[in-house]
Scaffold this active site. Structure first.
Site, short mmCIF file in Angstrom:
data_model
loop_
_atom_site.label_atom_id
_atom_site.label_comp_id
_atom_site.label_asym_id
_atom_site.label_seq_id
_atom_site.Cartn_x
_atom_site.Cartn_y
_atom_site.Cartn_z
N ARG A 159 -5.97 1.53 -1.06
CA ARG A 159 -5.88 0.09 -1.27
C ARG A 159 -4.48 -0.39 -0.88
NH1 ARG A 159 -10.56 -0.33 -1.12
NH2 ARG A 159 -12.00 -1.24 -2.64
N GLU A 188 -5.08 -8.82 2.94
CA GLU A 188 -6.12 -8.71 3.97
C GLU A 188 -6.98 -9.97 3.94
OE1 GLU A 188 -8.41 -5.12 3.55
OE2 GLU A 188 -6.64 -3.86 3.35
N HIS A 208 -8.52 -1.62 8.13
CA HIS A 208 -9.39 -1.23 7.02
C HIS A 208 -10.72 -0.64 7.53
CE1 HIS A 208 -10.09 -2.07 2.48
NE2 HIS A 208 -10.75 -1.00 2.86
#
Length: 235
Positions: A159, A188, A208
């Protein structure tokens, strides 16, 4: 993960929130290994250079994972698989995870450490596989990086925010961190705000992609569908 859902608000409204972490375990684990190899062998800049018609072999001399020590923070499903693959590649293993026993780690073939102060200096590579919580935000920062070996290599496929992005940029540019591979970010998808895209040094950035395989998308969808069926059946 459910860290982008207000679980308390959902609970107050009687909405059941389910978590389906198993379907992308292999995808996230393989991406972690892929990023470790990519940054070690300068894959991204070498590919870009070669596509420009250049032949800069000497410029992209890398390093091997073999016999290096991998530090794993968080030995859950993903961390465990990363550790198993790393051991198969001939790496040494050091684990910090207060929720895992010493016996489990030693049976796997790794070294179990009980404090991060004892962990940082042992590792040539460090990968994090923990949820984003109050305890893990900025877990890797200027202070912890200073305790690491000079030339350490860092990976984050967990994360954004577990590694402080500004501190990491500074550590790469001053040489304390040899390279980093990052798949997740504090803000993000606003990647233009991330200081790492302006980092002068060896850093691999991906958008990601940890769960972005055809197989993982299907597996997670099946997991969610089965959980919805279970909830609607009174489970």
């Amino acid at each position: 993960g459910v860290d982008n859902i207000d679980v308390d608000a959902a609970t107050q409204k009687g909405i059941i929130v389910v978590n389906s972490p198993d379907g992308n375990t292999m995808a996230a684990s393989e991406h972690t290994i892929a990023l470790m190899l990519a940054m070690s062998r300068n894959i991204a800049p070498a590919a870009a250079s070669t596509k420009e018609g250049k032949w800069d072999r000497a410029k992209f001399t890398g390093c091997e994972l073999y016999k290096k020590t991998l530090g794993v923070i968080g030995l859950g499903k993903i961390g465990s698989h990363v550790a198993e693959v790393a051991l198969a590649l001939g790496m040494k293993l050091v684990v910090f995870d207060p929720y895992t026993s010493k016996e489990v780690v030693e049976k796997m073939g790794g070294e179990y450490v009980t404090s991060l102060d004892d962990f940082w200096g042992k590792c040539d590579y460090i990968t994090v596989h923990v949820p984003k919580t109050k305890e893990t935000i900025n877990l890797i920062n200027k202070d912890s990086i200073a305790k690491m070996k000079k030339g350490v290599r860092l990976v984050n496929c967990a994360r954004g925010g577990i590694i402080n992005e500004t501190d990491l940029k500074e550590a790469i540019e001053n040489g304390q961190v040899a390279s980093a591979a990052i798949d997740v970010y504090e803000n993000e998808p606003n990647i233009t705000e991330c200081p790492l895209i302006r980092c002068e040094g060896n850093i691999v950035l991906t958008p990601h992609l940890g769960a972005s395989t055809q197989e993982a998308q299907i597996n997670v969808a099946i997991d969610v569908a089965e959980q919805i069926r279970e909830v609607l059946s009174g489970g």
